[in-house]
Write a protein that holds these residues in place. Structure first.
Motif, PDB file in Angstrom:
ATOM      1  N   ALA A   1       0.832  -1.205   0.000  1.00 10.01           N
ATOM      2  CA  ALA A   1       0.000   0.000   0.000  1.00 10.01           C
ATOM      3  C   ALA A   1       0.865   1.253   0.000  1.00 10.01           C
ATOM      4  O   ALA A   1       0.570   2.226  -0.709  1.00 10.01           O
ATOM      5  CB  ALA A   1      -0.945  -0.017   1.196  1.00 10.01           C
ATOM      6  N   THR A   2       1.953   1.243   0.776  1.00  9.36           N
ATOM      7  CA  THR A   2       2.875   2.390   0.817  1.00  9.36           C
ATOM      8  C   THR A   2       3.539   2.592  -0.542  1.00  9.36           C
ATOM      9  O   THR A   2       3.633   3.719  -1.038  1.00  9.36           O
ATOM     10  CB  THR A   2       3.950   2.180   1.907  1.00  9.36           C
ATOM     11  OG1 THR A   2       3.301   2.038   3.167  1.00  9.36           O
ATOM     12  CG2 THR A   2       4.935   3.337   1.948  1.00  9.36           C
TER      13      THR A   2
ATOM     14  N   LYS B   1       1.148   4.173  -3.011  1.00  7.43           N
ATOM     15  CA  LYS B   1       0.999   5.616  -2.778  1.00  7.43           C
ATOM     16  C   LYS B   1       2.202   6.386  -3.322  1.00  7.43           C
ATOM     17  O   LYS B   1       2.060   7.441  -3.937  1.00  7.43           O
ATOM     18  CB  LYS B   1       0.810   5.914  -1.290  1.00  7.43           C
ATOM     19  CG  LYS B   1      -0.554   5.519  -0.771  1.00  7.43           C
ATOM     20  CD  LYS B   1      -0.656   5.778   0.721  1.00  7.43           C
ATOM     21  CE  LYS B   1      -1.956   5.201   1.259  1.00  7.43           C
ATOM     22  NZ  LYS B   1      -2.033   5.264   2.714  1.00  7.43           N
ATOM     23  N   ARG B   2       3.401   5.848  -3.090  1.00  8.65           N
ATOM     24  CA  ARG B   2       4.619   6.503  -3.599  1.00  8.65           C
ATOM     25  C   ARG B   2       4.623   6.552  -5.120  1.00  8.65           C
ATOM     26  O   ARG B   2       5.012   7.563  -5.710  1.00  8.65           O
ATOM     27  CB  ARG B   2       5.863   5.758  -3.111  1.00  8.65           C
ATOM     28  CG  ARG B   2       6.195   6.021  -1.682  1.00  8.65           C
ATOM     29  CD  ARG B   2       7.486   5.308  -1.323  1.00  8.65           C
ATOM     30  NE  ARG B   2       7.662   5.277   0.118  1.00  8.65           N
ATOM     31  CZ  ARG B   2       8.437   4.412   0.755  1.00  8.65           C
ATOM     32  NH1 ARG B   2       9.116   3.497   0.079  1.00  8.65           N
ATOM     33  NH2 ARG B   2       8.544   4.461   2.050  1.00  8.65           N
TER      34      ARG B   2
ATOM     35  N   TYR C   1       1.995   6.513  -7.112  1.00  3.46           N
ATOM     36  CA  TYR C   1       1.001   7.517  -7.510  1.00  3.46           C
ATOM     37  C   TYR C   1       1.586   8.927  -7.416  1.00  3.46           C
ATOM     38  O   TYR C   1       1.392   9.751  -8.313  1.00  3.46           O
ATOM     39  CB  TYR C   1      -0.258   7.416  -6.648  1.00  3.46           C
ATOM     40  CG  TYR C   1      -1.132   6.205  -6.923  1.00  3.46           C
ATOM     41  CD1 TYR C   1      -1.083   5.527  -8.142  1.00  3.46           C
ATOM     42  CD2 TYR C   1      -2.025   5.741  -5.961  1.00  3.46           C
ATOM     43  CE1 TYR C   1      -1.897   4.429  -8.383  1.00  3.46           C
ATOM     44  CE2 TYR C   1      -2.845   4.651  -6.192  1.00  3.46           C
ATOM     45  CZ  TYR C   1      -2.776   3.991  -7.412  1.00  3.46           C
ATOM     46  OH  TYR C   1      -3.586   2.912  -7.652  1.00  3.46           O
ATOM     47  N   ARG C   2       2.313   9.208  -6.342  1.00  4.10           N
ATOM     48  CA  ARG C   2       2.928  10.536  -6.188  1.00  4.10           C
ATOM     49  C   ARG C   2       3.937  10.794  -7.300  1.00  4.10           C
ATOM     50  O   ARG C   2       4.006  11.894  -7.842  1.00  4.10           O
ATOM     51  CB  ARG C   2       3.608  10.663  -4.827  1.00  4.10           C
ATOM     52  CG  ARG C   2       2.669  11.138  -3.728  1.00  4.10           C
ATOM     53  CD  ARG C   2       3.420  11.643  -2.504  1.00  4.10           C
ATOM     54  NE  ARG C   2       4.382  10.699  -1.957  1.00  4.10           N
ATOM     55  CZ  ARG C   2       4.112   9.809  -1.003  1.00  4.10           C
ATOM     56  NH1 ARG C   2       2.906   9.722  -0.490  1.00  4.10           N
ATOM     57  NH2 ARG C   2       5.053   9.010  -0.557  1.00  4.10           N
TER      58      ARG C   2
ATOM     59  N   SER D   1      -3.613  10.661  -7.695  1.00  3.08           N
ATOM     60  CA  SER D   1      -3.958  10.326  -6.313  1.00  3.08           C
ATOM     61  C   SER D   1      -4.584   8.942  -6.175  1.00  3.08           C
ATOM     62  O   SER D   1      -4.843   8.501  -5.061  1.00  3.08           O
ATOM     63  CB  SER D   1      -4.917  11.374  -5.744  1.00  3.08           C
ATOM     64  OG  SER D   1      -6.112  11.389  -6.498  1.00  3.08           O
ATOM     65  N   GLY D   2      -4.818   8.252  -7.281  1.00  2.04           N
ATOM     66  CA  GLY D   2      -5.427   6.926  -7.187  1.00  2.04           C
ATOM     67  C   GLY D   2      -5.448   6.209  -8.531  1.00  2.04           C
ATOM     68  O   GLY D   2      -4.992   6.733  -9.553  1.00  2.04           O
ATOM     69  N   HIS D   3      -5.989   5.006  -8.492  1.00  2.00           N
ATOM     70  CA  HIS D   3      -6.015   4.147  -9.673  1.00  2.00           C
ATOM     71  C   HIS D   3      -6.793   4.771 -10.830  1.00  2.00           C
ATOM     72  O   HIS D   3      -6.362   4.717 -11.984  1.00  2.00           O
ATOM     73  CB  HIS D   3      -6.610   2.778  -9.293  1.00  2.00           C
ATOM     74  CG  HIS D   3      -6.391   1.731 -10.333  1.00  2.00           C
ATOM     75  ND1 HIS D   3      -7.336   1.420 -11.267  1.00  2.00           N
ATOM     76  CD2 HIS D   3      -5.321   0.940 -10.590  1.00  2.00           C
ATOM     77  CE1 HIS D   3      -6.870   0.467 -12.050  1.00  2.00           C
ATOM     78  NE2 HIS D   3      -5.646   0.162 -11.653  1.00  2.00           N
TER      79      HIS D   3
END
Length: 198
Positions: free
Chosen positions: A170-171, A174-175, A177-178, A183-185
Motif C-alpha cells: 500500500a505504501t 501511494k509513492r 502515484y505521487r 492520487s489513485g487508480h
C-alpha cells in the motif's frame, strides 16, 4: 478427458500436418488473404497415419469444414472449424452451401472476438509502456508495481507477488502515484488515456 488430449496431441505433434496450413499458404499467395476460404478435409484426405488415427479416427470424425481468413492486422489466420461425426456421414451440399452463406457473418464475429481477446490480454502491457514512456525515471520495482496495478490487482494481491507485506505494498502504491502525479487508480488510468489522445 479425450478432447483435451486430442487438442494437446494436435498442437504438439500434428499442427504442421494440418491441411488448413497448406490451404492458407496457397490462398494467401493467390488472393493476398482478403477472401474467406472454405476448406473441406475428410478422414481419407489425411495420409499421415498417426494424425488420422488420433485426430479423426479415435474421436470418430468423418469430415471437417473450415472457414479461414487472413487478418491483415498482425498477420494471424482465423479458423472456424465444423466437425462431422462418423455417425452423421459427410457434409452434404446443402449444409456446405449454408455454412458458406453465413461465413462472412461468422468470420466477422470471430474477428471481433479475437480483437477483444488481444486487447484484453495486451492492454495492461500497453498501458504500462505508455506510463513508462511518460516517466522514464521509474525504477524496476516501480515498473513491476505498475504492471500489477494496471492488471487490476490491489495491495493484498500485489504483496505476495512482490514478496512484501500488504502494508508495504500500500505504501509503495501511494509513492508510485505521487511519482506520476495522481492520487489513485482511476487517475492513473485517466493519465494513460489523456496521454494517448494528446
Amino acid at each position: 478427458m479425450q478432447i483435451s488430449r486430442i487438442s494437446r496431441d494436435y498442437v504438439e505433434r500434428f499442427h504442421s500436418l494440418d491441411g488448413n496450413r497448406q490451404a492458407m499458404l496457397d490462398h494467401r499467395a493467390k488472393y493476398g488473404g482478403a477472401r474467406i476460404l472454405a476448406q473441406l478435409q475428410s478422414v481419407e484426405d489425411i495420409t499421415h497415419r498417426d494424425y488420422r488415427r488420433v485426430c479423426y479416427e479415435q474421436p470418430q470424425i468423418s469430415q471437417r469444414m473450415a472457414l479461414l481468413n487472413h487478418q491483415e492486422e498482425g498477420g494471424a489466420w482465423l479458423s472456424i472449424n465444423f466437425y462431422r461425426g462418423r455417425e452423421h456421414g459427410n457434409f452434404n451440399q446443402r449444409e456446405i452451401e449454408f455454412i458458406e452463406s453465413v461465413a462472412p457473418l461468422l468470420i466477422q464475429v470471430t474477428r471481433l472476438h479475437y480483437r477483444a481477446f488481444i486487447e484484453a490480454n495486451q492492454m495492461p502491457s500497453l498501458l504500462r509502456q505508455r506510463v513508462e514512456l511518460l516517466f522514464p525515471e521509474l525504477t524496476r520495482r516501480d515498473r513491476e508495481l505498475l504492471r500489477h496495478l494496471l492488471s487490476g490487482l490491489g495491495a493484498e494481491d500485489i504483496a505476495p507477488l512482490m514478496g512484501i507485506q500488504r502494508s508495504s505494498a500500500a505504501t509503495y502504491i501511494k509513492r508510485l502515484y505521487r511519482k506520476v502525479g495522481v492520487s489513485g487508480h482511476r487517475e492513473l488510468l485517466g493519465l494513460v488515456v489523456r496521454s494517448r489522445w494528446s
